[in-house]
Design an enzyme around this catalytic site. Structure first.
Site, PDB file in Angstrom:
ATOM      1  N   ARG A  76       0.833  -1.217   0.000  1.00 45.72           N
ATOM      2  CA  ARG A  76       0.000   0.000   0.000  1.00 45.72           C
ATOM      3  C   ARG A  76       0.866   1.265   0.000  1.00 45.72           C
ATOM      4  NH1 ARG A  76      -3.862   2.422   4.490  1.00 45.72           N
ATOM      5  NH2 ARG A  76      -5.260   3.631   3.149  1.00 45.72           N
ATOM      6  N   HIS A  80       0.477   4.522  -2.463  1.00 44.14           N
ATOM      7  CA  HIS A  80       0.275   5.891  -1.962  1.00 44.14           C
ATOM      8  C   HIS A  80       1.422   6.808  -2.381  1.00 44.14           C
ATOM      9  CE1 HIS A  80      -3.151   5.551   1.155  1.00 44.14           C
ATOM     10  NE2 HIS A  80      -3.269   4.588   0.260  1.00 44.14           N
ATOM     11  N   ASP A  81       2.619   6.256  -2.518  1.00 44.24           N
ATOM     12  CA  ASP A  81       3.729   7.078  -3.000  1.00 44.24           C
ATOM     13  C   ASP A  81       3.474   7.484  -4.450  1.00 44.24           C
ATOM     14  OD1 ASP A  81       6.154   8.375  -3.210  1.00 44.24           O
ATOM     15  OD2 ASP A  81       7.303   6.555  -3.640  1.00 44.24           O
ATOM     16  N   VAL A  84       0.488  10.096  -5.636  1.00 47.63           N
ATOM     17  CA  VAL A  84       0.593  11.511  -5.259  1.00 47.63           C
ATOM     18  C   VAL A  84       1.967  12.012  -5.679  1.00 47.63           C
ATOM     19  CG1 VAL A  84       0.461  13.137  -3.346  1.00 47.63           C
ATOM     20  CG2 VAL A  84      -0.912  11.046  -3.290  1.00 47.63           C
ATOM     21  N   ASN A 108      -3.170   8.942   4.419  1.00 48.25           N
ATOM     22  CA  ASN A 108      -1.898   8.292   4.750  1.00 48.25           C
ATOM     23  C   ASN A 108      -1.760   7.950   6.228  1.00 48.25           C
ATOM     24  OD1 ASN A 108      -0.956   8.227   2.130  1.00 48.25           O
ATOM     25  ND2 ASN A 108      -0.057  10.284   2.255  1.00 48.25           N
ATOM     26  N   PRO A 179      -8.064   8.226  -4.139  1.00 48.54           N
ATOM     27  CA  PRO A 179      -9.522   8.123  -4.074  1.00 48.54           C
ATOM     28  C   PRO A 179      -9.971   7.498  -2.747  1.00 48.54           C
ATOM     29  CG  PRO A 179      -8.626   6.754  -5.859  1.00 48.54           C
ATOM     30  CD  PRO A 179      -7.463   7.394  -5.164  1.00 48.54           C
ATOM     31  N   HIS A 209      -5.968  -5.597  -2.919  1.00 48.22           N
ATOM     32  CA  HIS A 209      -6.796  -5.847  -1.731  1.00 48.22           C
ATOM     33  C   HIS A 209      -7.012  -7.342  -1.477  1.00 48.22           C
ATOM     34  CE1 HIS A 209      -8.598  -1.497  -1.717  1.00 48.22           C
ATOM     35  NE2 HIS A 209      -7.311  -1.536  -1.457  1.00 48.22           N
ATOM     36  N   THR A 210      -6.243  -8.172  -2.114  1.00 47.13           N
ATOM     37  CA  THR A 210      -6.257  -9.604  -1.803  1.00 47.13           C
ATOM     38  C   THR A 210      -5.483  -9.881  -0.510  1.00 47.13           C
ATOM     39  OG1 THR A 210      -5.614 -11.798  -2.597  1.00 47.13           O
ATOM     40  CG2 THR A 210      -4.249  -9.998  -3.331  1.00 47.13           C
ATOM     41  N   ASP A 255      -9.872  -9.469   2.182  1.00 50.36           N
ATOM     42  CA  ASP A 255     -10.264 -10.638   1.371  1.00 50.36           C
ATOM     43  C   ASP A 255     -10.638 -11.766   2.343  1.00 50.36           C
ATOM     44  OD1 ASP A 255     -10.348 -12.982  -0.123  1.00 50.36           O
ATOM     45  OD2 ASP A 255      -8.259 -12.881  -0.791  1.00 50.36           O
ATOM     46  N   THR A 258      -8.963 -15.676   1.541  1.00 49.59           N
ATOM     47  CA  THR A 258      -7.540 -15.973   1.803  1.00 49.59           C
ATOM     48  C   THR A 258      -6.849 -14.646   2.162  1.00 49.59           C
ATOM     49  OG1 THR A 258      -7.218 -15.779  -0.594  1.00 49.59           O
ATOM     50  CG2 THR A 258      -7.341 -18.021   0.305  1.00 49.59           C
TER      51      THR A 258
END
Ligand code: HEM
Length: 364
Positions: A76, A80-81, A84, A108, A179, A209-210, A255, A258
């Site tokens: 993540r 995020h880096d 932006v 953040n 977002p 997002h797994t 998730d 798993t």
């Protein structure tokens, strides 16, 4: 918790990749990669820091062996880096007199504090071995790739040569570029289009997002005051137990099938109306992205291939190269002024930092 035998299997796959004796299903080949941005290269550090990727992988292997949750935090962090101001390590910078940092902007604040510490620890190890020649932003990109791979996902080669930014983005710019989880597919498609990322990139990257977790505040609007009708009933009931009312601070997995394995089950969740955020579930509701979700749910190799493609694309957003930016000697701070303007700023740093700076310039 990943078992060490699982991680050992991953190391074996890496060995196979390194010696090229077989075509493994989890290795995505170069033909499916996007173009490499000018100034970056797959062999950028091959001569000047040949052990770079081994140093990072070995350290992360040890960390993930005792806490696999750190993999999600590092993945993540790279996202995020990059979203932006480009992949310039600006998310790592602490605030300064010029204002509150990007790091302290609302989206953040839920990045794992440990992820920042791990990146700095990796930098110390890499710079001890090779000198100050590898940027924090490159280290973030490699750590994200290893997080994917060591969690069971695909392996891919990361274009390197990024330089670190001199400034962080404002809080407004950070909010505008990341977002929110309440965004629907239309909002997400438009947001990513401004970065030249397509709807296919959106669905593939959301597959991040797994692994990992989300807190009640990120999805409580789907439960209260009224329940989102697209949500599976049992799933909603369980979420209400985790988040019994508005403003609860608990967390749950992204998730449910798993939660710690990088695989395609996230898309199976979406098909079963068990996506955690609106930004996840709406990818299945929206007719433009639904067929892409289905195609990844039924074909993990296709998902891996597209995820790698989109990650390499994302990892090259507005990169600084050549003489732009700098190579930070501390990932959370811009370098002290160079020796020519050093005297004017010497009063701002303490003796310990000064010695570190002198030590570093002596090495170059
Ligand atoms: C498309 C828009 C996206 C939105 C709206 C979004 C939103 C979020 C939110 C709200 C959280 C949980 C924060 C919290 O509640 O504590 C989260 C976690 C996470 N996101 Fe995303 N995300 C997006 C895209 C991505 C992408 C592109 C990746 C990586 C490729 C990614 C990887 C992750 C990971 C791994 C976590 C778990 C972090 C952890 O466990 O520490 N996300 N995301």
């Amino acid at each position: 918790m990943a078992s060490s035998s699982f991680l050992q299997m991953m190391m074996l796959v890496l060995f196979i990749i390194a010696f090229g004796t077989t075509k493994s299903g989890v290795v995505v080949n170069a033909q499916t990669s996007p173009p490499i941005a000018p100034g970056l290269s797959l062999i950028f550090h091959e001569t000047n820091c040949p052990n770079l990727e081994t140093i990072i992988r070995n350290r992360l292997w040890t960390i993930f062996n005792s806490d696999i949750a750190q993999a999600a935090g590092l993945l993540r962090l790279h996202f995020h880096d990059c979203f932006v101001q480009g992949c310039d390590g600006s998310v790592l910078l602490d605030g300064s007199a010029s204002g509150p940092s990007e790091k302290n902007a609302p989206p953040n604040l839920s990045l794992k504090a440990e992820a920042f510490r791990i990146i700095e620890d990796l930098r110390v190890r890499v710079h001890a071995a090779c000198g100050r020649i590898v940027s924090c932003s490159d280290i973030v990109a490699i750590a994200a790739r290893d997080s994917v791979f060591l969690s069971g996902g695909p392996y891919y080669r990361v274009p390197l040569g990024r330089r670190d930014g001199l400034n962080f983005a404002t809080q407004n710019a950070t909010l505008q570029n990341l977002p929110p989880p309440s965004a629907n597919a239309s909002v997400l498609i438009s947001a990513l289009a401004t970065l030249n990322l397509t709807a296919t990139d959106l669905v593939a990257l959301s597959g991040g997002h797994t692994i990992g977790i989300g807190s009640c505040g990120s999805f409580e609007d789907r439960l209260y005051p009224t329940q989102d009708t697209t949500m599976d009933q049992t799933f909603a009931r369980n979420l209400k137990q985790t988040c019994p009312a508005l403003n609860a601070t608990n967390t749950t997995v992204l998730d449910i099938r798993t939660p710690n394995v990088f695989d395609n089950r996230y898309y199976v969740d979406l098909m079963n109306r068990q996506g955690l955020f609106t930004s996840d579930q709406d990818l299945y509701t929206d007719s433009r992205t639904r067929p892409i979700v289905t195609s990844y749910a039924v074909n993990q190799s296709l998902f891996f291939e597209r995820f790698v493609f989109s990650m390499i694309k994302m990892g090259q957003l507005s990169v600084l190269t050549g003489s732009q930016g700098e190579i930070r000697s501390n990932c959370s701070a811009r370098n002290p002024a160079s020796s020519s303007s050093y005297l004017s700023s010497v009063v701002d740093i303490d003796q310990g930092q000064q010695e570190a700076v002198e030590g570093e310039s002596a090495a170059f």
